[in-house]
Design a protein around this motif. Structure first.
Motif, PDB file in Angstrom:
ATOM      1  N   ILE A  65       0.829  -1.202   0.000  1.00  0.00           N
ATOM      2  CA  ILE A  65       0.000   0.000   0.000  1.00  0.00           C
ATOM      3  C   ILE A  65       0.865   1.256   0.000  1.00  0.00           C
ATOM      4  O   ILE A  65       0.525   2.268  -0.637  1.00  0.00           O
ATOM      5  CB  ILE A  65      -0.965  -0.023   1.195  1.00  0.00           C
ATOM      6  CG1 ILE A  65      -2.030  -1.101   0.975  1.00  0.00           C
ATOM      7  CG2 ILE A  65      -1.634   1.339   1.421  1.00  0.00           C
ATOM      8  CD1 ILE A  65      -2.875  -1.420   2.175  1.00  0.00           C
ATOM      9  N   LEU A  66       2.025   1.194   0.657  1.00  0.00           N
ATOM     10  CA  LEU A  66       2.965   2.313   0.653  1.00  0.00           C
ATOM     11  C   LEU A  66       3.777   2.378  -0.645  1.00  0.00           C
ATOM     12  O   LEU A  66       4.607   3.268  -0.816  1.00  0.00           O
ATOM     13  CB  LEU A  66       3.919   2.198   1.843  1.00  0.00           C
ATOM     14  CG  LEU A  66       3.302   2.475   3.214  1.00  0.00           C
ATOM     15  CD1 LEU A  66       4.251   2.038   4.330  1.00  0.00           C
ATOM     16  CD2 LEU A  66       2.932   3.938   3.369  1.00  0.00           C
ATOM     17  N   VAL A  98      -0.167   9.287   0.780  1.00  0.00           N
ATOM     18  CA  VAL A  98      -0.118   8.086   1.627  1.00  0.00           C
ATOM     19  C   VAL A  98       1.170   8.106   2.437  1.00  0.00           C
ATOM     20  O   VAL A  98       2.260   7.951   1.880  1.00  0.00           O
ATOM     21  CB  VAL A  98      -0.209   6.796   0.782  1.00  0.00           C
ATOM     22  CG1 VAL A  98      -0.180   5.568   1.677  1.00  0.00           C
ATOM     23  CG2 VAL A  98      -1.481   6.804  -0.070  1.00  0.00           C
ATOM     24  N   GLN A  99       1.046   8.314   3.732  1.00  0.00           N
ATOM     25  CA  GLN A  99       2.196   8.430   4.616  1.00  0.00           C
ATOM     26  C   GLN A  99       2.200   7.276   5.619  1.00  0.00           C
ATOM     27  O   GLN A  99       1.280   6.461   5.643  1.00  0.00           O
ATOM     28  CB  GLN A  99       2.152   9.769   5.348  1.00  0.00           C
ATOM     29  CG  GLN A  99       2.437  10.966   4.463  1.00  0.00           C
ATOM     30  CD  GLN A  99       3.921  11.114   4.167  1.00  0.00           C
ATOM     31  OE1 GLN A  99       4.776  10.933   5.034  1.00  0.00           O
ATOM     32  NE2 GLN A  99       4.240  11.466   2.929  1.00  0.00           N
ATOM     33  N   ALA A 100       3.232   7.227   6.464  1.00  0.00           N
ATOM     34  CA  ALA A 100       3.348   6.130   7.430  1.00  0.00           C
ATOM     35  C   ALA A 100       3.925   6.628   8.745  1.00  0.00           C
ATOM     36  O   ALA A 100       4.729   7.561   8.776  1.00  0.00           O
ATOM     37  CB  ALA A 100       4.228   5.019   6.868  1.00  0.00           C
ATOM     38  N   ALA A 168       6.985  12.115  14.739  1.00  0.00           N
ATOM     39  CA  ALA A 168       6.812  11.266  13.558  1.00  0.00           C
ATOM     40  C   ALA A 168       5.423  11.462  12.953  1.00  0.00           C
ATOM     41  O   ALA A 168       5.262  11.497  11.726  1.00  0.00           O
ATOM     42  CB  ALA A 168       7.027   9.795  13.933  1.00  0.00           C
ATOM     43  N   LEU A 169       4.422  11.621  13.812  1.00  0.00           N
ATOM     44  CA  LEU A 169       3.064  11.867  13.323  1.00  0.00           C
ATOM     45  C   LEU A 169       2.974  13.230  12.643  1.00  0.00           C
ATOM     46  O   LEU A 169       2.348  13.359  11.583  1.00  0.00           O
ATOM     47  CB  LEU A 169       2.074  11.775  14.484  1.00  0.00           C
ATOM     48  CG  LEU A 169       0.610  12.071  14.172  1.00  0.00           C
ATOM     49  CD1 LEU A 169       0.086  11.117  13.091  1.00  0.00           C
ATOM     50  CD2 LEU A 169      -0.249  11.956  15.440  1.00  0.00           C
ATOM     51  N   ALA A 170       3.609  14.250  13.220  1.00  0.00           N
ATOM     52  CA  ALA A 170       3.614  15.582  12.603  1.00  0.00           C
ATOM     53  C   ALA A 170       4.252  15.530  11.223  1.00  0.00           C
ATOM     54  O   ALA A 170       3.757  16.151  10.267  1.00  0.00           O
ATOM     55  CB  ALA A 170       4.344  16.570  13.500  1.00  0.00           C
ATOM     56  N   PRO A 177      -1.927  14.205   4.070  1.00  0.00           N
ATOM     57  CA  PRO A 177      -2.231  12.934   3.402  1.00  0.00           C
ATOM     58  C   PRO A 177      -3.703  12.550   3.550  1.00  0.00           C
ATOM     59  O   PRO A 177      -4.396  13.002   4.458  1.00  0.00           O
ATOM     60  CB  PRO A 177      -1.341  11.941   4.145  1.00  0.00           C
ATOM     61  CG  PRO A 177      -1.201  12.527   5.517  1.00  0.00           C
ATOM     62  CD  PRO A 177      -1.145  14.010   5.302  1.00  0.00           C
ATOM     63  N   GLN A 178      -4.130  11.681   2.645  1.00  0.00           N
ATOM     64  CA  GLN A 178      -5.479  11.115   2.724  1.00  0.00           C
ATOM     65  C   GLN A 178      -5.489   9.831   3.562  1.00  0.00           C
ATOM     66  O   GLN A 178      -6.504   9.467   4.124  1.00  0.00           O
ATOM     67  CB  GLN A 178      -5.991  10.804   1.312  1.00  0.00           C
ATOM     68  CG  GLN A 178      -6.193  12.035   0.445  1.00  0.00           C
ATOM     69  CD  GLN A 178      -6.546  11.633  -0.978  1.00  0.00           C
ATOM     70  OE1 GLN A 178      -5.686  11.213  -1.755  1.00  0.00           O
ATOM     71  NE2 GLN A 178      -7.815  11.741  -1.322  1.00  0.00           N
TER      72      GLN A 178
END
Length: 325
Positions: A65-66, A98-100, A168-170, A177-178
């Motif tokens: 997915i990434l 799309v981020q992680a 990391a979330l920031a 991202p969606q």
């Protein structure tokens, strides 16, 4: 994208890795079936939990997915568009959407780089704005995840584990991202801060309408965060349902065993209803029929011969098990 179209659609995806021998004259000894015919959807602003034991295929699924792995078969679509073969600007645009966020925030943060620069990285790469606009966006992101704007000038070692996960979330949120893939996002944190992090993730989802793929073995996290849950075993989906429905009435013997091993029974509930014994078989040579039959306490003759189809047993609740045919 219409209201009826899911944000992400995974269609009959397989990922098989060749097991080879030799360097100059390579010989293929077989194929590791890491993911084998997996399908699911994630709606905009929704959370899908992906659970299972180590080696079940959930990490390989998230990597596809990434766009870090290419499916052997099947398709992955974002906004109705297939992601396979993206290059150049199209690939950069996809990675902005799309981020992680991974389990260990320390490994995803450059220890020699101030966190403000880390958060700004994707904005700089995508020429999001000028220097002043990017600096303001970084300050806004830090505040959004519960940190102070001036902490942009600090280095990762100056933060606690929970704070590093917020950084990391920031960084993941910077490009608006969606979808964010959350790979065990709270398992490395102290129990006292897990609830804070989960609530922060839910608050951000409500604010930004971002969707999450939550890859986790911690069922309590999945129960708290996920709208829908998919249970995988040895590359296959064995059960999927709205999370509330799944936790109310578990159907598949593997899911029952997984829940019995992890969840503490409440008043009037029996603990350890199904005991999970034995090791997960090798994905290089998975069992015939139902892949769980070698460990299942309810095994029947057809389980070793016929692979059960994933079929709906109640509204939105599907299970792959001969007990429900």
């Amino acid at each position: 994208m219409t209201a009826e179209t899911p944000l992400l659609r995974v269609e009959h995806v397989r990922k098989h890795f060749a097991l080879t021998k030799g360097i100059l004259f390579t010989k293929v000894l077989g194929h590791i079936k890491a993911v084998d015919d997996v399908s699911f959807e994630i709606g905009a602003g929704k959370t899908l939990g992906l659970v299972g034991e180590s080696g079940c295929g959930k990490t390989t699924t998230s990597r596809m997915i990434l766009n870090l792995e290419t499916p052997t078969e099947g398709r992955i679509l974002l906004d109705g568009q297939p992601i396979e073969g993206l290059q150049g600007d199209a690939l950069r645009a996809y990675r902005a959407k799309v981020q992680a966020v991974f389990q260990d925030p320390w490994s995803s943060l450059n220890p020699r780089m101030k966190v403000g620069r880390t958060i700004a990285e994707s904005l700089i790469v995508n020429a999001w704005g000028d220097k002043a606009q990017i600096a303001e966006r970084v300050r806004e992101l830090l505040r959004q995840v519960g940190l102070r704007a001036e902490q942009a000038e600090q280095y990762p070692h100056e933060f606690s584990g929970g704070q590093r996960q917020r950084v990391a979330l920031a960084a993941a949120l910077a490009s608006r991202p969606q979808l964010i893939v959350l790979d065990e996002p709270v398992s490395a944190l102290d129990v006292s801060i897990r609830a804070q992090m989960m609530n922060l993730l839910k608050d951000i989802q409500a604010q930004d309408n971002v969707a999450y793929l939550l890859v986790a073995h911690d069922l309590a996290t999945v129960r708290h965060m996920a709208d829908h849950t998919v249970v995988m075993y040895l590359g296959k989906i064995v059960e999927q349902a709205p999370t509330a429905s799944l936790f109310e009435e578990v159907r598949h013997p593997y899911t029952k065993a997984l829940f019995s091993a992890v969840l503490v029974a409440g008043p009037g509930q029996a603990a350890g209803e199904v005991e999970l014994t034995g090791e997960v078989p090798s994905p290089l040579d998975p069992p015939s029929g139902c892949r769980f039959h070698t460990r299942c306490p309810y095994v029947m003759p057809q389980c070793a011969q016929v692979e059960p189809a994933l079929r709906e047993v109640s509204r939105g609740h599907a299970v792959a098990c001969h007990l429900f045919e």
